[in-house]
Design an enzyme around this catalytic site. Structure first.
Site, PDB file in Angstrom:
ATOM      1  N   PRO A   2      -2.898   0.351   5.113  1.00 26.34           N
ATOM      2  CA  PRO A   2      -2.284  -0.796   4.487  1.00 26.34           C
ATOM      3  C   PRO A   2      -2.612  -0.928   3.018  1.00 26.34           C
ATOM      4  CG  PRO A   2      -4.155  -1.462   5.838  1.00 26.34           C
ATOM      5  CD  PRO A   2      -4.222  -0.003   5.676  1.00 26.34           C
ATOM      6  N   GLU A   3      -1.598  -1.219   2.234  1.00 26.21           N
ATOM      7  CA  GLU A   3      -1.797  -1.651   0.861  1.00 26.21           C
ATOM      8  C   GLU A   3      -1.563  -3.161   0.844  1.00 26.21           C
ATOM      9  OE1 GLU A   3       0.082   0.957  -2.044  1.00 26.21           O
ATOM     10  OE2 GLU A   3       0.225   2.539  -0.567  1.00 26.21           O
TER      11      GLU A   3
END
Length: 277
Positions: A2-3
Site C-alpha cells: 500500500p501507498e
DNA sequence: AAATGAACCTGTTTGC
DNA sequence: TGCAAACAGGTTCATT
C-alpha cells in the site's frame, strides 16, 4: 502493497466498522512481523473501545477511548503485503493471518501479511509526535503545507534522481513506486533527472500532479496489482488508470512510443522517452 | 553529507 | 517439466 491512497482507502473502510466497538480478545498466530510484536499486546488491547481510525503517512492509527490518563494508539504499518479484513469471528483463519482482534459484536479485525514486512506498536498519543517512526516525516502531500515553494526548496542542489526524491518520506510522505512513476509521467519529467536540475515551473506542475494522482487513486479505491484489498475484501480499480507503471514495452497512450523500464535505486522505473524529458 | 544497494520474507512469474 | 533467477506496493541499515 500500500501507498498513501491504499492506506487511506483501508482507513475509511475500517472506520465505520470499528469505531465504538469494544475489543473482546486478541489472538496472535505469529509474534514476529518485521519486528517482534509489542509485549502483552493482546492483554493491553483487551477491553479497549475504538475511538478513531486515521492515517499518517502510510501508517494506520487506531485510537482508543480514554479509559485512564494515557490515551492509547495502536500504530500499524502494512509493509508490502499487509491486509486488514473485518469478518465474522467464525470465519476460518486465512493463510498468513497473523493477528485477529475479536470484537464484542461478533466480528473480527484480521491482519494478514504474506511477507511480514508490516510492523506495529502500541503508543501513547503523546509519544507519537516524537517517536522515531514519525519525528522525521515530511508533510502530507494532500495537506496545504505541501507547497510548491517547499518542494522547490527540497530539490535545491540535490543530485538524487527526482523520482527517488519523491519516494523519500523525509521530503513528502505516502508517495511510493507506483505514484512516483505516474506523477512523473503526468508532469512530463524524466524520472532519472537530477532533482536540482528540474525547473521551478515543472516542480510547480509536479506538486499539483502528485495531489491529483493521489486523489484520483483514492477515488478509484486504490490500486490492486495482485493482493491489495479494501476492508470489504474487494480490490481497488486505479490500476486501470496506470499510464506507465507495469506497462514496459506497451505503447504510450499519448505518443505511441513504447514505455521503457529501468532500475533506479533498486526499484523499477517506468517512463516514456517521448513524453518525459 | 549524499547516494546507492542490501536486507528483511514469501510467493509468483520468467527464462533457460 | 524442472529449476534458478528475477521481481513485487516499503523501510532501515550499511557501504561507497
Amino acid at each position: 502493497m500500500p501507498e498513501l491512497p491504499e492506506v487511506e482507502v483501508i482507513c475509511r473502510g475500517l472506520s465505520p466498522l470499528l469505531v465504538g466497538k469494544q475489543i473482546k480478545s486478541v489472538e496472535i498466530m505469529c509474534d514476529k512481523l518485521r519486528f517482534p510484536l509489542p509485549n502483552d499486546l493482546a492483554k493491553s488491547l483487551q477491553g479497549l473501545v475504538f475511538f478513531r481510525v486515521s492515517r499518517r503517512s502510510k501508517y494506520l492509527l487506531f485510537q482508543f477511548e480514554v479509559c485512564s490518563d494515557k490515551a492509547a494508539v495502536l500504530v500499524w504499518h502494512l509493509g508490502m503485503t499487509g491486509q486488514f479484513h473485518v469478518l465474522d469471528q467464525s470465519s476460518p483463519v486465512f493463510k498468513h493471518e497473523h493477528v485477529r482482534v475479536n470484537l464484542e459484536n461478533g466480528t473480527a479485525l484480521c491482519y494478514r501479511d504474506t511477507r511480514r514486512f508490516g510492523y506495529v506498536d502500541l503508543l501513547s498519543l503523546q509519544a507519537i509526535e516524537t517517536h522515531k517512526w514519525f519525528i522525521q516525516l515530511g508533510p502530507e502531500p494532500l495537506e496545504e503545507n505541501f507547497t510548491v515553494d517547499y518542494l522547490i526548496h527540497c530539490c535545491e542542489n540535490r543530485k538524487v534522481p527526482i523520482k527517488s526524491l519523491l519516494m523519500d518520506a523525509h521530503v513528502v510522505v505516502g508517495v511510493g513506486n507506483i505514484y512516483a512513476n505516474e506523477a512523473l509521467f503526468r508532469s512530463g519529467i524524466d524520472p532519472g533527472k537530477a532533482a536540482g536540475s528540474v525547473s521551478q515551473e515543472r516542480l510547480a506542475r509536479l506538486r499539483d500532479v502528485i495531489r491529483e494522482v493521489l486523489n484520483d487513486a483514492i477515488a478509484a479505491g486504490g490500486s490492486t496489482i495482485s493482493d491489495f484489498v479494501k476492508a470489504d475484501g474487494k480490490p481497488g480499480y486505479f490500476a486501470h488508470q496506470f499510464r506507465v507503471y507495469g506497462r514496459e514495452n506497451e505503447p504510450c497512450y499519448d505518443c505511441g512510443k513504447l514505455i521503457r523500464r529501468r532500475v533506479q535505486s533498486g526499484r523499477s522505473t517506468f517512463y516514456c522517452l517521448g513524453c518525459q524529458r
